[in-house]
Design an enzyme around this catalytic site. Structure first.
Site, short mmCIF file in Angstrom:
data_model
loop_
_atom_site.label_atom_id
_atom_site.label_comp_id
_atom_site.label_asym_id
_atom_site.label_seq_id
_atom_site.Cartn_x
_atom_site.Cartn_y
_atom_site.Cartn_z
N HIS A 180 46.14 40.41 36.91
CA HIS A 180 46.32 39.70 35.71
C HIS A 180 47.62 38.84 35.50
O HIS A 180 48.13 37.94 35.19
CB HIS A 180 45.77 40.25 34.23
CG HIS A 180 44.33 40.70 34.53
ND1 HIS A 180 43.84 41.96 34.14
CD2 HIS A 180 43.35 40.12 34.60
CE1 HIS A 180 42.67 42.09 34.06
NE2 HIS A 180 42.10 40.84 34.40
N LYS B 247 29.31 44.16 25.25
CA LYS B 247 29.94 44.88 26.42
C LYS B 247 30.75 46.11 26.29
O LYS B 247 31.37 46.30 25.40
CB LYS B 247 30.93 43.81 27.23
CG LYS B 247 31.03 43.74 28.47
CD LYS B 247 31.82 42.65 29.11
CE LYS B 247 32.29 42.78 30.53
NZ LYS B 247 33.02 41.61 30.71
N ARG C 158 40.40 36.41 43.33
CA ARG C 158 40.83 37.30 44.29
C ARG C 158 40.16 37.30 45.75
O ARG C 158 41.05 37.07 46.68
CB ARG C 158 40.45 39.06 43.75
CG ARG C 158 41.15 39.15 42.53
CD ARG C 158 40.71 40.44 41.93
NE ARG C 158 39.32 39.89 41.46
CZ ARG C 158 38.44 40.62 40.52
NH1 ARG C 158 38.76 41.85 40.02
NH2 ARG C 158 37.15 40.28 40.37
N SER D 298 39.95 45.62 36.61
CA SER D 298 40.07 46.31 35.53
C SER D 298 38.69 47.44 35.73
O SER D 298 39.12 48.75 35.68
CB SER D 298 39.65 45.96 34.29
OG SER D 298 40.60 44.79 34.16
#
Ligand code: PNS
Length: 183
Positions: A23, A47, A105, A143
């Site tokens: 990030h 979430k 990515r 993450s």
């Protein structure tokens, strides 16, 4: 004379649970392109996250904004840490952001990101999604994986700043409540 360039505000939305070097790499690149960057943490109660929205914002502030007294006001004014709920395009419009920034990515990110970008374009055609490619050394960092590695006692110092690593250790060393542990 060339026309005055417009002041471009970009919004970088995400869960940031927690922020990683991936990030930070995207944020660094974005600050060299856009006039102002709003890093916006999604408030998503459904979430299952390790850190609360407030904690995630605090961690972002910690790693992005230098401590009081050492701040370069011009730099600080260009990055804002915020949170949002509801539709991202509504929040972007409300904040005057013309760009939604997302990091890519690997090719595996592309399908999901393309779907979101096209949906957002359908909802708000004047807001453009811009993708930036993270440094290749960060291309496998997420993450989710960082949390998994840290949970299993692995070294995550190459993927998150030291202060975030310390927070991960602290959070994961606490015994989970029974309700959660049963999942
Ligand atoms: O870091 P993440 O979890 O990949 O970020 C996902 C995020 C926050 C960008 C996405 O879930 C989002 O924009 N949520 C807000 C709700 C919304 O606008 N949904 C429609 C998007 S197509």
């Amino acid at each position: 004379m060339p026309p005055e360039p417009a002041h471009v505000v970009a919004i970088y939305p995400g869960s940031f649970d927690p922020v990683t070097f991936g990030h930070l790499d995207i944020i660094g690149r974005a600050t060299r392109i856009f006039d102002r960057l709003i890093v916006a943490v999604l408030q998503n109660e459904n979430k299952q996250s390790l850190f609360s929205v407030d904690e995630r914002m605090e961690m972002l502030r910690e790693v992005l904004l230098p401590p009081a007294g050492k701040q370069n006001p011009a730099e600080v004014a260009r990055i804002e840490i915020a949170s949002f709920d509801g539709l991202l395009v509504n929040y972007a419009a409300q904040r005057g952001a013309r760009v939604i920034l997302r990091g890519i990515r690997a090719i595996s990110d592309y399908e999901y990101e393309l779907q979101m970008a096209l949906m957002n374009r359908k909802l708000a055609s004047r807001i453009e999604t811009v993708f930036l490619m993270a440094e290749e050394t960060q291309s496998f960092v997420s993450s989710r994986l960082v949390k998994e590695v840290a949970r299993l006692g692995g070294d995550v110092s190459a993927f998150v700043p030291a202060s975030i690593e310390a927070r991960l250790r602290e959070r994961l060393s606490r015994p989970r409540p029974l309700r959660e542990a049963a999942r």
